[in-house]
Motif scaffolding. Structure first.
Motif, mmCIF file in Angstrom:
data_model
loop_
_atom_site.group_PDB
_atom_site.id
_atom_site.type_symbol
_atom_site.label_atom_id
_atom_site.label_comp_id
_atom_site.label_asym_id
_atom_site.label_seq_id
_atom_site.Cartn_x
_atom_site.Cartn_y
_atom_site.Cartn_z
ATOM 1 N N PRO A 1 18.744 -2.926 2.533
ATOM 2 C CA PRO A 1 17.844 -2.937 3.699
ATOM 3 C C PRO A 1 17.301 -4.342 3.936
ATOM 4 O O PRO A 1 16.979 -5.064 2.999
ATOM 5 N N LEU A 2 17.199 -4.712 5.185
ATOM 6 C CA LEU A 2 16.721 -6.050 5.525
ATOM 7 C C LEU A 2 15.196 -6.087 5.496
ATOM 8 O O LEU A 2 14.535 -5.105 5.829
ATOM 9 N N PRO A 3 14.638 -7.249 5.133
ATOM 10 C CA PRO A 3 13.189 -7.417 5.287
ATOM 11 C C PRO A 3 12.854 -7.608 6.758
ATOM 12 O O PRO A 3 13.741 -7.731 7.616
ATOM 13 N N LYS B 1 26.405 -2.024 12.489
ATOM 14 C CA LYS B 1 25.136 -1.568 11.939
ATOM 15 C C LYS B 1 24.303 -2.747 11.441
ATOM 16 O O LYS B 1 23.088 -2.797 11.669
ATOM 17 N N MET B 2 24.945 -3.689 10.740
ATOM 18 C CA MET B 2 24.224 -4.852 10.250
ATOM 19 C C MET B 2 23.664 -5.675 11.404
ATOM 20 O O MET B 2 22.524 -6.165 11.348
ATOM 21 N N LEU B 3 24.440 -5.818 12.453
ATOM 22 C CA LEU B 3 23.981 -6.582 13.617
ATOM 23 C C LEU B 3 22.745 -5.920 14.239
ATOM 24 O O LEU B 3 21.744 -6.586 14.538
ATOM 25 N N VAL C 1 18.787 -7.238 14.575
ATOM 26 C CA VAL C 1 18.089 -7.240 15.861
ATOM 27 C C VAL C 1 16.789 -6.444 15.758
ATOM 28 O O VAL C 1 15.741 -6.861 16.266
ATOM 29 N N GLN C 2 16.845 -5.301 15.075
ATOM 30 C CA GLN C 2 15.639 -4.496 14.889
ATOM 31 C C GLN C 2 14.598 -5.195 14.019
ATOM 32 O O GLN C 2 13.392 -5.026 14.225
ATOM 33 N N THR D 1 38.896 -2.754 14.488
ATOM 34 C CA THR D 1 37.485 -2.949 14.186
ATOM 35 C C THR D 1 37.044 -1.916 13.161
ATOM 36 O O THR D 1 37.330 -0.723 13.309
ATOM 37 N N THR D 2 36.365 -2.361 12.111
ATOM 38 C CA THR D 2 35.935 -1.450 11.052
ATOM 39 C C THR D 2 34.523 -0.933 11.272
ATOM 40 O O THR D 2 34.057 -0.068 10.532
ATOM 41 N N SER D 3 33.830 -1.443 12.263
ATOM 42 C CA SER D 3 32.454 -1.026 12.511
ATOM 43 C C SER D 3 32.410 0.354 13.168
ATOM 44 O O SER D 3 33.130 0.607 14.131
ATOM 45 N N ARG D 4 31.562 1.225 12.631
ATOM 46 C CA ARG D 4 31.341 2.530 13.257
ATOM 47 C C ARG D 4 30.337 2.353 14.385
ATOM 48 O O ARG D 4 29.285 1.773 14.219
#
Length: 240
Positions: A93-95, A114-116, A120-121, A141-144
């Motif tokens: 999880p990002l800070p 999801k990481m992108l 942004v969030q 593309t591997t991103s869901r």
């Protein structure tokens, strides 16, 4: 004052940084297994590239944990670059990046959707977002794909520039471009660099992207020549 790293008899890399007044950090070295870093509350700019001796980050849990905790220590920066190698396996999880206005995520297509969205969030004041493109294996593309329930505040109030350095215009990347154009209220510029395509293919990308609806009336779309590795050092980078 730069941080230092060394190795003990077991060849475990150690990174030590005790500079509470440090304002700018540039680290392009081995991913540490052991580190000691105080929270860098004064740091405004961080350029971070982790790798191993063979040129990539290993999947060892020590390295993963160290990198995640390291990112936590620099969460007060205004300007942040994270390398491709780091983005390929960051799974924590990002800070909250409450002060971040400029974010660049690698050069190649290594970013998961999801990481992108997580970045942004987590960055409510973000003004500039630059990344290579969505992660791929071969041509897939591997991103869901999914959308957030609520629009991140930076899209509504702050995000002005998005640059995609390797844009292939597959269905996922077109959805991504549409999402940003549809939801970015104050966006001024979307810059894309089509990759690995003949001229007619690049013209087709231009037509597809230019037809996408835009929430910001002042937003313009720029389609620029394909970038190569040497161009990475020539990107304009504003000071924080």
């Amino acid at each position: 004052m730069p941080g230092e790293y060394d190795s003990d008899d077991d060849y475990k890399y150690k990174f030590v940084l005790n500079t509470p007044n440090l304002q700018e950090l540039k680290y392009k070295e081995v991913a540490p297994e052991i580190y000691s870093v105080n929270k860098l509350n004064a740091c405004v700019k961080a350029d971070i590239s982790f790798f191993q001796g063979d040129g990539r980050v290993h999947d060892g849990s020590m390295e993963k944990l160290a990198i995640a905790e390291f990112v936590e220590r620099i969460c007060r920066v205004q300007w942040l670059y994270l390398s491709d190698n780091l983005m390929q396996f960051y799974r924590f999880p990002l800070p909250k990046f409450d002060h971040l206005t400029y974010l660049e995520l690698g050069y190649h297509r290594t970013v998961q959707w999801k990481m992108l969205l997580d970045f942004v969030q987590s960055s409510p004041r973000l003004e500039t977002l630059i990344f290579g493109g969505l992660a791929k294996e071969g041509n897939q593309t591997t991103s869901r794909w999914y959308q957030l329930e609520h629009i991140p505040s930076c899209l509504l109030f702050h995000l002005k520039i998005i640059e995609i350095k390797q844009f292939s215009a597959d269905s996922h990347e077109l959805k991504m471009a549409e999402y940003f154009l549809n939801n970015s209220r104050v966006l001024e510029k979307l810059i894309i660099h089509p990759v690995c395509l003949p001229d007619w293919g690049k013209l087709e990308i231009c037509e597809k992207v230019l037809m996408l609806p835009r929430r910001s009336r002042t937003c313009r779309v720029e389609v620029l020549p394909e970038m190569d590795d040497e161009d990475e050092d020539d990107i304009f980078v504003p000071d924080p």
